[in-house]
Design an enzyme around this catalytic site. Structure first.
Site, mmCIF file in Angstrom:
data_model
loop_
_atom_site.group_PDB
_atom_site.id
_atom_site.type_symbol
_atom_site.label_atom_id
_atom_site.label_comp_id
_atom_site.label_asym_id
_atom_site.label_seq_id
_atom_site.Cartn_x
_atom_site.Cartn_y
_atom_site.Cartn_z
ATOM 1 N N THR A 186 37.012 39.682 39.092
ATOM 2 C CA THR A 186 37.742 39.404 37.874
ATOM 3 C C THR A 186 37.322 38.152 37.277
ATOM 4 O OG1 THR A 186 39.704 38.446 39.007
ATOM 5 C CG2 THR A 186 39.688 40.984 38.547
ATOM 6 N N ASP A 187 36.903 36.983 37.849
ATOM 7 C CA ASP A 187 36.554 35.867 37.254
ATOM 8 C C ASP A 187 35.519 35.730 36.330
ATOM 9 O OD1 ASP A 187 38.693 34.904 38.759
ATOM 10 O OD2 ASP A 187 37.641 33.879 40.190
ATOM 11 N N SER A 208 32.625 37.163 42.473
ATOM 12 C CA SER A 208 31.973 37.086 41.093
ATOM 13 C C SER A 208 31.807 35.580 40.477
ATOM 14 C CB SER A 208 33.066 38.106 40.188
ATOM 15 O OG SER A 208 34.216 37.253 39.601
ATOM 16 N N THR A 221 37.022 40.742 44.495
ATOM 17 C CA THR A 221 38.274 40.889 45.156
ATOM 18 C C THR A 221 38.655 42.076 45.634
ATOM 19 O OG1 THR A 221 39.152 38.823 44.127
ATOM 20 C CG2 THR A 221 40.932 40.284 44.882
#
Length: 329
Positions: free
Chosen positions: A84-85, A53, A12
């Site tokens: 972030t995932d 990710s 992101t």
């Protein structure tokens, strides 16, 4: 002069709007311009992969680990920008692949892309640089929303808020604000694991227990995987009445396939011997991993299986604290 290498992977933080939604695409020379200059710190940047990710794979963890290993004598610290995932999985994977590295590796990202209004990316980049340049603690860390989390303890708990990550079952390492580092906890030295491996065996499976689960699933998995992780109920319990999972665990164990028992509950870990439903699992050969989180268990089992297929050795390695991934069994 400190030299710090920024390794980019997409995510992101480097995304922009497309007809198909947000997707990574920011050039490295643009991303590095968002870092503020620090006296005595020289930043360089290099791309490893360019992915959301969700698409990150264990092979990408190995590529990052190899790049850092190759450059470990050239740089004082490393910063990885990441989506972030799956950041928790990558942080855990690198914690094992680089467990003997004596320098800090800092992962960060954002909930809102760089260049967009109200982005949290700039703060996270600045905070990552602050920690990477000032810490004296080696290891893998996640820096997010002003907090520093050990790589084996970081879990994403929110999908939108800036405070997306928590340190589960372990103190926060530090806080960061306006270029100042506030140490909160320095882990005690642990017994060093002897050995170094940049390989992973990805043939593992995570099974979340639920009421009504068919025990035959264990026969199916036993013929296909090299290791199984079961997210149990509570303190490590699994049903042994009606739909009995215990024989399947025992069968897999006798076939030399490790069955790792973790818990669906985030906080406070498990005590597999507390209840009969847990003791039955342990007697069948289930390997408890105390207060480890699933992200760390997945990465560790992949790493361990790449080094040995002997069940007794697997159990010893899974239950040995590495990168402060567990406090108790």
């Amino acid at each position: 002069m400190q030299r710090i290498l920024v390794l980019t992977t997409g995510g992101t933080i480097a995304s922009h709007k497309t007809d198909n939604g947000l997707a990574p695409g920011m050039a490295d020379d643009v991303l590095i311009s968002y870092f503020e200059e620090r006296p005595g710190v020289e930043l360089e940047i290099e791309n490893v992969v360019n992915k959301d990710s969700t698409n990150m794979q264990p092979e990408d963890w190995m590529a990052l680990a190899q790049r850092i290993t190759d450059y470990q004598n050239e740089y004082d610290a490393f910063i990885i920008t990441h989506g972030t995932d799956t950041m928790g999985y990558t942080a855990a994977g690198l914690s094992y692949l680089l467990h003997d590295l004596k320098k800090p590796v800092v992962l960060t990202g954002s909930q809102i892309p760089l260049g967009m209004a109200e982005t949290d990316a700039v703060r996270n980049l600045h905070d990552a640089l602050t920690f990477a340049s000032q810490t004296t603690v080696p290891g893998v860390f996640v820096v997010f929303n002003g907090l520093v989390i050990l790589g084996t303890r970081a879990i994403k708990t929110k999908t939108k808020s800036y405070d997306a990550f928590e340190s589960v079952n372990f103190p926060y390492i530090a806080s960061v604000s306006d270029g100042e580092l506030g140490p909160l906890y320095e882990p005690e030295p642990e017994d060093e694991f002897v050995g170094h491996s940049l390989e992973l065996n990805t043939n593992v499976f995570v099974l979340k227990a639920f009421p009504g689960m068919d025990p035959d699933i264990l026969d199916y998995l036993g013929a296909r995987v090299d290791g199984l992780i079961i997210e149990s109920f509570g303190n490590g319990g699994l049903p042994f009445e009606n739909r009995n999972l215990i024989p399947g665990i025992e069968k897999m164990t006798k076939a030399g396939i490790p069955v790792i028992i973790t818990t669906q509950i985030l906080q406070e870990g498990q005590d597999i011997y507390l209840y009969e439903v847990g003791q039955q699992v342990a007697k069948a050969g289930g390997i408890t991993v105390g207060d480890m989180n699933t992200e760390a268990v997945v990465a560790k089992l992949m790493w361990v299986l790449a080094q040995t297929n002997q069940l007794d050795e697997i159990k010893i390695m899974m239950q040995q604290p590495i990168a402060h991934d567990l406090d108790f069994i």
